[in-house]
Design a protein around this motif. Sequence first.
Motif, PDB file in Angstrom:
ATOM      1  N   TRP A 164     -22.531 -30.497 -72.637  1.00 47.84           N
ATOM      2  CA  TRP A 164     -23.680 -29.747 -72.990  1.00 47.84           C
ATOM      3  C   TRP A 164     -24.423 -29.217 -71.834  1.00 47.84           C
ATOM      4  O   TRP A 164     -24.612 -27.738 -72.047  1.00 47.84           O
ATOM      5  CB  TRP A 164     -24.830 -30.633 -73.796  1.00 47.84           C
ATOM      6  N   GLU A 165     -24.498 -29.604 -70.824  1.00 50.78           N
ATOM      7  CA  GLU A 165     -25.208 -29.058 -69.560  1.00 50.78           C
ATOM      8  C   GLU A 165     -24.807 -30.019 -68.304  1.00 50.78           C
ATOM      9  O   GLU A 165     -24.720 -31.213 -68.286  1.00 50.78           O
ATOM     10  CB  GLU A 165     -26.716 -28.964 -69.824  1.00 50.78           C
ATOM     11  N   TYR A 166     -24.523 -28.954 -67.506  1.00 51.47           N
ATOM     12  CA  TYR A 166     -24.453 -29.737 -65.857  1.00 51.47           C
ATOM     13  C   TYR A 166     -25.328 -29.179 -65.122  1.00 51.47           C
ATOM     14  O   TYR A 166     -25.257 -28.004 -64.622  1.00 51.47           O
ATOM     15  CB  TYR A 166     -22.906 -29.517 -65.448  1.00 51.47           C
ATOM     16  N   ASP A 167     -26.044 -30.181 -64.226  1.00 47.94           N
ATOM     17  CA  ASP A 167     -27.000 -29.709 -63.329  1.00 47.94           C
ATOM     18  C   ASP A 167     -26.450 -30.166 -62.040  1.00 47.94           C
ATOM     19  O   ASP A 167     -26.314 -31.089 -61.549  1.00 47.94           O
ATOM     20  CB  ASP A 167     -28.376 -30.319 -63.497  1.00 47.94           C
ATOM     21  N   ARG A 168     -25.811 -29.045 -61.477  1.00 48.28           N
ATOM     22  CA  ARG A 168     -25.180 -29.471 -60.139  1.00 48.28           C
ATOM     23  C   ARG A 168     -25.782 -29.812 -58.996  1.00 48.28           C
ATOM     24  O   ARG A 168     -25.531 -30.506 -58.149  1.00 48.28           O
ATOM     25  CB  ARG A 168     -23.998 -28.313 -59.729  1.00 48.28           C
ATOM     26  N   ASP A 169     -26.920 -29.010 -59.055  1.00 50.37           N
ATOM     27  CA  ASP A 169     -27.810 -29.450 -57.708  1.00 50.37           C
ATOM     28  C   ASP A 169     -28.449 -30.736 -57.662  1.00 50.37           C
ATOM     29  O   ASP A 169     -28.327 -31.508 -56.680  1.00 50.37           O
ATOM     30  CB  ASP A 169     -29.246 -28.325 -57.729  1.00 50.37           C
ATOM     31  N   ARG A 175     -28.534 -43.190 -72.466  1.00 53.03           N
ATOM     32  CA  ARG A 175     -28.664 -42.566 -73.932  1.00 53.03           C
ATOM     33  C   ARG A 175     -29.852 -42.151 -74.197  1.00 53.03           C
ATOM     34  O   ARG A 175     -30.857 -42.830 -74.269  1.00 53.03           O
ATOM     35  CB  ARG A 175     -27.816 -43.631 -74.888  1.00 53.03           C
ATOM     36  N   ILE A 176     -30.142 -40.536 -74.509  1.00 53.39           N
ATOM     37  CA  ILE A 176     -31.531 -40.241 -75.103  1.00 53.39           C
ATOM     38  C   ILE A 176     -31.243 -40.111 -76.506  1.00 53.39           C
ATOM     39  O   ILE A 176     -30.136 -39.453 -77.102  1.00 53.39           O
ATOM     40  CB  ILE A 176     -31.826 -39.179 -74.052  1.00 53.39           C
ATOM     41  N   THR A 177     -32.252 -40.063 -77.325  1.00 52.24           N
ATOM     42  CA  THR A 177     -32.214 -39.508 -78.744  1.00 52.24           C
ATOM     43  C   THR A 177     -33.429 -38.639 -78.976  1.00 52.24           C
ATOM     44  O   THR A 177     -34.409 -38.670 -78.379  1.00 52.24           O
ATOM     45  CB  THR A 177     -32.833 -40.956 -79.538  1.00 52.24           C
ATOM     46  N   ASP A 178     -33.069 -37.551 -79.641  1.00 50.62           N
ATOM     47  CA  ASP A 178     -33.971 -36.286 -79.740  1.00 50.62           C
ATOM     48  C   ASP A 178     -34.749 -36.642 -80.801  1.00 50.62           C
ATOM     49  O   ASP A 178     -34.918 -37.583 -81.690  1.00 50.62           O
ATOM     50  CB  ASP A 178     -33.278 -34.807 -79.618  1.00 50.62           C
ATOM     51  N   SER A 179     -35.834 -35.740 -81.034  1.00 50.47           N
ATOM     52  CA  SER A 179     -36.531 -35.629 -82.157  1.00 50.47           C
ATOM     53  C   SER A 179     -35.907 -35.568 -83.538  1.00 50.47           C
ATOM     54  O   SER A 179     -36.867 -35.970 -84.539  1.00 50.47           O
ATOM     55  CB  SER A 179     -37.722 -34.515 -82.280  1.00 50.47           C
ATOM     56  N   LYS A 180     -34.855 -35.189 -83.538  1.00 49.86           N
ATOM     57  CA  LYS A 180     -33.935 -35.105 -84.940  1.00 49.86           C
ATOM     58  C   LYS A 180     -33.216 -36.307 -85.233  1.00 49.86           C
ATOM     59  O   LYS A 180     -32.233 -36.406 -86.107  1.00 49.86           O
ATOM     60  CB  LYS A 180     -33.245 -33.946 -84.910  1.00 49.86           C
ATOM     61  N   GLY A 181     -33.110 -37.264 -84.007  1.00 46.93           N
ATOM     62  CA  GLY A 181     -32.411 -38.638 -84.371  1.00 46.93           C
ATOM     63  C   GLY A 181     -31.066 -38.327 -83.801  1.00 46.93           C
ATOM     64  O   GLY A 181     -30.202 -39.280 -83.680  1.00 46.93           O
ATOM     65  N   LYS A 182     -30.550 -37.227 -82.885  1.00 47.67           N
ATOM     66  CA  LYS A 182     -29.399 -36.954 -82.379  1.00 47.67           C
ATOM     67  C   LYS A 182     -29.379 -37.710 -81.039  1.00 47.67           C
ATOM     68  O   LYS A 182     -30.290 -37.515 -80.428  1.00 47.67           O
ATOM     69  CB  LYS A 182     -29.019 -35.574 -82.359  1.00 47.67           C
ATOM     70  N   THR A 183     -28.323 -38.254 -80.577  1.00 55.69           N
ATOM     71  CA  THR A 183     -27.908 -38.828 -79.322  1.00 55.69           C
ATOM     72  C   THR A 183     -27.190 -37.962 -78.460  1.00 55.69           C
ATOM     73  O   THR A 183     -26.231 -37.406 -78.722  1.00 55.69           O
ATOM     74  CB  THR A 183     -27.598 -40.377 -79.428  1.00 55.69           C
ATOM     75  N   CYS A 184     -27.492 -38.232 -77.089  1.00 58.32           N
ATOM     76  CA  CYS A 184     -26.475 -37.811 -76.338  1.00 58.32           C
ATOM     77  C   CYS A 184     -26.572 -38.436 -74.871  1.00 58.32           C
ATOM     78  O   CYS A 184     -27.297 -39.382 -74.680  1.00 58.32           O
ATOM     79  CB  CYS A 184     -26.737 -36.319 -75.889  1.00 58.32           C
ATOM     80  N   ILE A 185     -25.477 -38.272 -73.979  1.00 58.15           N
ATOM     81  CA  ILE A 185     -25.314 -39.180 -72.673  1.00 58.15           C
ATOM     82  C   ILE A 185     -25.835 -38.295 -71.616  1.00 58.15           C
ATOM     83  O   ILE A 185     -25.561 -37.328 -71.348  1.00 58.15           O
ATOM     84  CB  ILE A 185     -24.072 -39.914 -72.674  1.00 58.15           C
ATOM     85  N   VAL A 186     -26.511 -38.871 -70.857  1.00 59.56           N
ATOM     86  CA  VAL A 186     -27.118 -38.339 -69.272  1.00 59.56           C
ATOM     87  C   VAL A 186     -26.486 -39.200 -68.339  1.00 59.56           C
ATOM     88  O   VAL A 186     -26.747 -40.398 -68.268  1.00 59.56           O
ATOM     89  CB  VAL A 186     -28.650 -38.450 -69.237  1.00 59.56           C
ATOM     90  N   LYS A 187     -25.903 -38.576 -67.429  1.00 58.98           N
ATOM     91  CA  LYS A 187     -25.310 -39.259 -66.289  1.00 58.98           C
ATOM     92  C   LYS A 187     -25.438 -38.820 -64.986  1.00 58.98           C
ATOM     93  O   LYS A 187     -25.371 -37.597 -64.947  1.00 58.98           O
ATOM     94  CB  LYS A 187     -23.515 -39.536 -66.648  1.00 58.98           C
TER      95      LYS A 187
END
Length: 339
Positions: free
Chosen positions: A95-100, A37-49
């Motif tokens: 939000w984004e998918y890095d297939r490589d 889980r990452i939190t950005d500079s505005k306090g919003k979170t997202c999931i990185v898998k």
Amino acid sequence: MSAPIDELTLTKYLRAKQIDYETTEVVAGGLTNYVFRITDSKGKTCIVKHAGLFAAFSNGAFKLPDERMDFEVTAIQEVLRVMPSEVPVRVPKIWEYDRDCRVLIMTDAGRETLKAAYGRQDTNVIDIGRSLGQWLAKLHALTQNTHIRDDGNRNGRRLCRYAYENLAEVAEENGLGVEYAKFIDQKYGSLLQTDNECMCMGDFWPGNVLLDEKNDNSLTVVDWEICRRGCGATDVGQFAAEAYLLDRLRGGKGLLDSFLDSYKKAKGSEGVDGGADTQFIKRVAVHMGVHLGYWPAIVAWADAQETKAIIPLGYELMKRGDAEDMNWLRDNMLQALFR
């Protein structure tokens, strides 16, 4: 550029990708993937898998194809396309998918699973069960013609057979019928390779249902990497087994009945197989029985005495399902499918 397998490589990856973040944390509970889980500079979170070439828990001992992340992305996109947006059950937004690098960034759906929330006094388990049953029936009805990449997820099918293939080992350890366990794998485990009715979530259980922190009735289904073309009864059977365990061991709140009852009614309203017919109930019973006959011996749900009581019940379910003993199933664990 290294894909994230720990917080250090995660931060390097985020910087290289110029992704805004302030803090990172490991999300516990995942077995096959690295989840943060990452939190950005505005306090919003997202999931990185991130999906690696080996299961995250195995230290390089259990190899898995990293293309499983491609299937997760395909499944989420397809569910977002076909399912009504107003339902209380949803999937994460990508939000984004890095297939490589096989890195998926998506919305943060919450910190609490249904399995964890079940024990809270204020969790409305009945309503949640109804919502999940209705949603799953609609998913199965609306995806009968859905294409899931080229092979329908061959690896997902293989993983879904894991309990069937290893059932005999647990049978031997618990003094149960080893040959019967092999028969169940040969007859029903083999069907998982060819079932082709609809999209199946593949790992549908309370641990993959997240509750919104502000609204328990807003639910998100996560972890779609073994989504496959299959038989909807297997999704139902897996969730039914886990719901039974929660009801039996965590407070008897009625998750199993509310889920099965709403699935059956919604399945009928969608015009699929006339609701719950004999063949459908048979597959639910066998799959539920395999789950109860295998996983409690592997994952600690209860003490040894309670586990010893649950595993034979799984075998009874398999036998009654295979024999199409509808009277026994109606009088015991699957009553809700006969109402």
